[in-house]
Design a protein around this motif. Structure first.
Motif, PDB file in Angstrom:
ATOM      1  N   ALA A   5      65.753  84.123  47.335  1.00  0.00           N
ATOM      2  CA  ALA A   5      64.662  83.734  46.825  1.00  0.00           C
ATOM      3  C   ALA A   5      63.894  84.321  45.561  1.00  0.00           C
ATOM      4  O   ALA A   5      62.782  84.454  45.541  1.00  0.00           O
ATOM      5  N   GLU A  11      59.363  72.131  43.403  1.00  0.00           N
ATOM      6  CA  GLU A  11      59.198  71.406  44.438  1.00  0.00           C
ATOM      7  C   GLU A  11      58.444  70.192  44.155  1.00  0.00           C
ATOM      8  O   GLU A  11      57.279  70.280  43.660  1.00  0.00           O
ATOM      9  N   TYR A  22      63.674  69.384  46.031  1.00  0.00           N
ATOM     10  CA  TYR A  22      63.886  70.566  45.159  1.00  0.00           C
ATOM     11  C   TYR A  22      64.647  70.297  44.438  1.00  0.00           C
ATOM     12  O   TYR A  22      65.745  69.962  44.431  1.00  0.00           O
ATOM     13  N   GLN A  56      57.869  77.414  42.286  1.00  0.00           N
ATOM     14  CA  GLN A  56      57.629  78.686  42.937  1.00  0.00           C
ATOM     15  C   GLN A  56      59.275  79.144  43.243  1.00  0.00           C
ATOM     16  O   GLN A  56      60.046  78.652  42.954  1.00  0.00           O
ATOM     17  N   CYS A  58      61.894  80.395  45.790  1.00  0.00           N
ATOM     18  CA  CYS A  58      61.931  80.171  47.226  1.00  0.00           C
ATOM     19  C   CYS A  58      63.541  79.963  47.238  1.00  0.00           C
ATOM     20  O   CYS A  58      64.283  80.128  46.239  1.00  0.00           O
ATOM     21  N   GLN A  59      64.071  79.631  48.511  1.00  0.00           N
ATOM     22  CA  GLN A  59      65.435  79.406  48.559  1.00  0.00           C
ATOM     23  C   GLN A  59      65.653  78.178  49.852  1.00  0.00           C
ATOM     24  O   GLN A  59      65.780  78.459  50.990  1.00  0.00           O
TER      25      GLN A  59
END
Length: 71
Positions: A5, A11, A22, A56, A58-59
């Motif tokens: 992350a 997104e 994504y 953002q 994120c993973q």
């Protein structure tokens, strides 16, 4: 060692069809900001409506998530 992350992702949520996409990973927020207009243009060209963009860290487990119409 890279932590989970820590990468930046774009997104993109569309209301029609109801999907979340994504795009990434990017090393910096600036790289993601520079790239996302091309993704929006492609989705717009495919007829997607109600496009919302969030950049953002994120993973994502899946790169494309679409809601199937359930009747």
């Amino acid at each position: 060692m890279q932590q989970a992350a820590t990468n930046w992702w774009v997104e993109i949520t569309t209301l029609s069809p109801r999907c979340i996409y994504y795009f990434g990973p990017f090393e910096t927020n600036e790289e993601a900001k520079a790239a996302y207009p091309g993704y929006v243009k492609d989705l717009d060209g495919e007829g997607a409506k109600g496009i919302i963009v969030v950049i953002q860290r994120c993973q994502p487990k899946e790169l494309t998530i679409c809601e199937e119409d359930k009747i």
